[in-house]
Design a protein around this motif. Sequence first.
Motif, PDB file in Angstrom:
ATOM      1  N   TYR A 132       2.173 -49.031 -37.483  1.00  0.00           N
ATOM      2  CA  TYR A 132       1.716 -47.658 -37.225  1.00  0.00           C
ATOM      3  C   TYR A 132       1.369 -47.491 -35.754  1.00  0.00           C
ATOM      4  O   TYR A 132       0.770 -48.383 -35.145  1.00  0.00           O
ATOM      5  N   TYR A 133       1.749 -46.330 -35.214  1.00  0.00           N
ATOM      6  CA  TYR A 133       1.234 -45.912 -33.917  1.00  0.00           C
ATOM      7  C   TYR A 133      -0.090 -45.224 -34.206  1.00  0.00           C
ATOM      8  O   TYR A 133      -0.175 -44.346 -35.068  1.00  0.00           O
ATOM      9  N   VAL A 134      -1.111 -45.588 -33.458  1.00  0.00           N
ATOM     10  CA  VAL A 134      -2.406 -44.918 -33.580  1.00  0.00           C
ATOM     11  C   VAL A 134      -2.695 -44.295 -32.217  1.00  0.00           C
ATOM     12  O   VAL A 134      -2.895 -45.004 -31.225  1.00  0.00           O
ATOM     13  N   TYR A 135      -2.670 -42.968 -32.180  1.00  0.00           N
ATOM     14  CA  TYR A 135      -2.924 -42.232 -30.943  1.00  0.00           C
ATOM     15  C   TYR A 135      -4.407 -41.881 -30.921  1.00  0.00           C
ATOM     16  O   TYR A 135      -4.899 -41.192 -31.809  1.00  0.00           O
ATOM     17  N   LEU A 136      -5.107 -42.386 -29.916  1.00  0.00           N
ATOM     18  CA  LEU A 136      -6.566 -42.243 -29.845  1.00  0.00           C
ATOM     19  C   LEU A 136      -6.973 -40.999 -29.051  1.00  0.00           C
ATOM     20  O   LEU A 136      -6.231 -40.545 -28.175  1.00  0.00           O
ATOM     21  N   ARG A 137      -8.123 -40.480 -29.372  1.00  0.00           N
ATOM     22  CA  ARG A 137      -8.670 -39.316 -28.668  1.00  0.00           C
ATOM     23  C   ARG A 137      -9.126 -39.744 -27.267  1.00  0.00           C
ATOM     24  O   ARG A 137      -9.423 -40.896 -27.025  1.00  0.00           O
ATOM     25  N   ARG A 138      -9.203 -38.752 -26.387  1.00  0.00           N
ATOM     26  CA  ARG A 138      -9.744 -39.018 -25.053  1.00  0.00           C
ATOM     27  C   ARG A 138     -11.233 -39.305 -25.195  1.00  0.00           C
ATOM     28  O   ARG A 138     -11.915 -38.720 -26.023  1.00  0.00           O
ATOM     29  N   GLN A 139     -11.701 -40.200 -24.340  1.00  0.00           N
ATOM     30  CA  GLN A 139     -13.127 -40.538 -24.368  1.00  0.00           C
ATOM     31  C   GLN A 139     -13.920 -39.427 -23.687  1.00  0.00           C
ATOM     32  O   GLN A 139     -13.498 -38.908 -22.655  1.00  0.00           O
ATOM     33  N   ARG A 140     -15.029 -39.049 -24.258  1.00  0.00           N
ATOM     34  CA  ARG A 140     -15.848 -37.951 -23.681  1.00  0.00           C
ATOM     35  C   ARG A 140     -17.122 -38.470 -23.106  1.00  0.00           C
ATOM     36  O   ARG A 140     -17.699 -39.392 -23.480  1.00  0.00           O
ATOM     37  N   ALA A 168     -12.446 -42.461 -37.690  1.00  0.00           N
ATOM     38  CA  ALA A 168     -11.885 -41.104 -37.662  1.00  0.00           C
ATOM     39  C   ALA A 168     -12.268 -40.357 -36.389  1.00  0.00           C
ATOM     40  O   ALA A 168     -11.509 -39.515 -35.911  1.00  0.00           O
ATOM     41  N   GLN A 169     -13.437 -40.667 -35.829  1.00  0.00           N
ATOM     42  CA  GLN A 169     -13.875 -39.995 -34.612  1.00  0.00           C
ATOM     43  C   GLN A 169     -13.054 -40.433 -33.391  1.00  0.00           C
ATOM     44  O   GLN A 169     -12.979 -39.719 -32.406  1.00  0.00           O
ATOM     45  N   ALA A 170     -12.430 -41.619 -33.467  1.00  0.00           N
ATOM     46  CA  ALA A 170     -11.654 -42.126 -32.336  1.00  0.00           C
ATOM     47  C   ALA A 170     -10.161 -41.852 -32.486  1.00  0.00           C
ATOM     48  O   ALA A 170      -9.434 -41.828 -31.498  1.00  0.00           O
ATOM     49  N   VAL A 171      -9.687 -41.628 -33.702  1.00  0.00           N
ATOM     50  CA  VAL A 171      -8.249 -41.502 -33.968  1.00  0.00           C
ATOM     51  C   VAL A 171      -7.837 -40.032 -34.000  1.00  0.00           C
ATOM     52  O   VAL A 171      -8.435 -39.221 -34.700  1.00  0.00           O
ATOM     53  N   LEU A 172      -6.784 -39.695 -33.245  1.00  0.00           N
ATOM     54  CA  LEU A 172      -6.253 -38.333 -33.237  1.00  0.00           C
ATOM     55  C   LEU A 172      -5.059 -38.213 -34.175  1.00  0.00           C
ATOM     56  O   LEU A 172      -4.967 -37.269 -34.954  1.00  0.00           O
ATOM     57  N   GLN A 173      -4.131 -39.175 -34.122  1.00  0.00           N
ATOM     58  CA  GLN A 173      -2.894 -39.089 -34.912  1.00  0.00           C
ATOM     59  C   GLN A 173      -2.462 -40.481 -35.346  1.00  0.00           C
ATOM     60  O   GLN A 173      -2.582 -41.440 -34.594  1.00  0.00           O
ATOM     61  N   ILE A 174      -1.948 -40.567 -36.582  1.00  0.00           N
ATOM     62  CA  ILE A 174      -1.361 -41.805 -37.100  1.00  0.00           C
ATOM     63  C   ILE A 174       0.078 -41.483 -37.475  1.00  0.00           C
ATOM     64  O   ILE A 174       0.322 -40.514 -38.200  1.00  0.00           O
ATOM     65  N   ARG A 220     -12.814 -50.878 -29.672  1.00  0.00           N
ATOM     66  CA  ARG A 220     -12.698 -51.458 -28.323  1.00  0.00           C
ATOM     67  C   ARG A 220     -11.642 -50.720 -27.504  1.00  0.00           C
ATOM     68  O   ARG A 220     -11.859 -50.397 -26.334  1.00  0.00           O
ATOM     69  N   ALA A 221     -10.491 -50.450 -28.112  1.00  0.00           N
ATOM     70  CA  ALA A 221      -9.411 -49.751 -27.401  1.00  0.00           C
ATOM     71  C   ALA A 221      -9.866 -48.355 -26.981  1.00  0.00           C
ATOM     72  O   ALA A 221      -9.574 -47.905 -25.866  1.00  0.00           O
ATOM     73  N   HIS A 222     -10.596 -47.673 -27.847  1.00  0.00           N
ATOM     74  CA  HIS A 222     -11.095 -46.333 -27.522  1.00  0.00           C
ATOM     75  C   HIS A 222     -12.118 -46.409 -26.390  1.00  0.00           C
ATOM     76  O   HIS A 222     -12.090 -45.577 -25.463  1.00  0.00           O
ATOM     77  N   ALA A 223     -12.994 -47.403 -26.442  1.00  0.00           N
ATOM     78  CA  ALA A 223     -14.005 -47.569 -25.390  1.00  0.00           C
ATOM     79  C   ALA A 223     -13.348 -47.903 -24.051  1.00  0.00           C
ATOM     80  O   ALA A 223     -13.860 -47.533 -22.986  1.00  0.00           O
ATOM     81  N   GLN A 224     -12.198 -48.588 -24.059  1.00  0.00           N
ATOM     82  CA  GLN A 224     -11.485 -48.940 -22.830  1.00  0.00           C
ATOM     83  C   GLN A 224     -10.622 -47.785 -22.318  1.00  0.00           C
ATOM     84  O   GLN A 224      -9.976 -47.908 -21.287  1.00  0.00           O
TER      85      GLN A 224
END
Length: 193
Positions: free
Chosen positions: A185-193, A166-172, A120-124
Motif C-alpha cells: 500500500y501507498y500511504v500518503y501522509l498529511r502535512r505536519q502542522r 488516522a490523524q496522520a494518514v490522508l490517503q491509502i 515517525r514518518a509523519h513526525a519527520q
Amino acid sequence: MTRRRLKPDELELWRRVAKTTQRLAPERREEHGLAPKPVAKNMARPLLQEFEIGQKKTPAKPEHNLSVDIAERIARQPVKMDQKTYGKLKRGKVVPEARLDLHGMTMDQAHPALMGFILRAHAQGKRLVLVITGKGKSRDEGGPIPVRQGVLRHNVPQWLSSPPLAQAVLQITEAHVSHGGGGAYYVYLRRQR
C-alpha cells in the motif's frame, strides 16, 4: 458418548405433563387458512431443482460470504489528495520516501511496528511511504468459520484509518506493480502542522 435413555417412570411423567398442555393460538392457523408445514423426512440431503437438457447452469453461490475485497473497497474511497499527484502515484511515477516490510510478522508484531513507522514518518515530514504486507497465504481449510487470505493485507487499511494513525494518514491506495502491487500500500501522509 451415548445419551441416557429415559426410565419408565420419567417417560410416564412426561406423558402426563404433555396431556395438560394446550397449543398456543391454535385458531390463528385456521383463521389464515394455513395448514401445518410438512416436515422434511431427510434434511441432510438438499432438494434438487428441476433441470432440462440445454438449460444453462445457474452460478453456484460462494461458500463463505465475506465482505467486499479490500482492493475494491480502497479503490471506491474518494480521492482526498491532489489529483495530479494521485495520477502519478497510480502509475508508479512517485518514489516512496520510506518503506516498511511486514512479511512474516504476526498481527501482534505488525500492528505496533506499523504504528511506530507511520508516526515517525509523519513526525519527520515525509509525505509518501510504502507498507508491504504481502498477498498472504490461503489458509482456509473449509471449516465453519472462514479464514481470510492475507490477514495483514486486510487489517493494515483498517489500522491506518483508525486513531491514532488516522490523524496522520490522508490517503491509502494499492501500490503500483513496480512497488508490490496487491501486496503493498501507498500511504500518503498529511502535512505536519
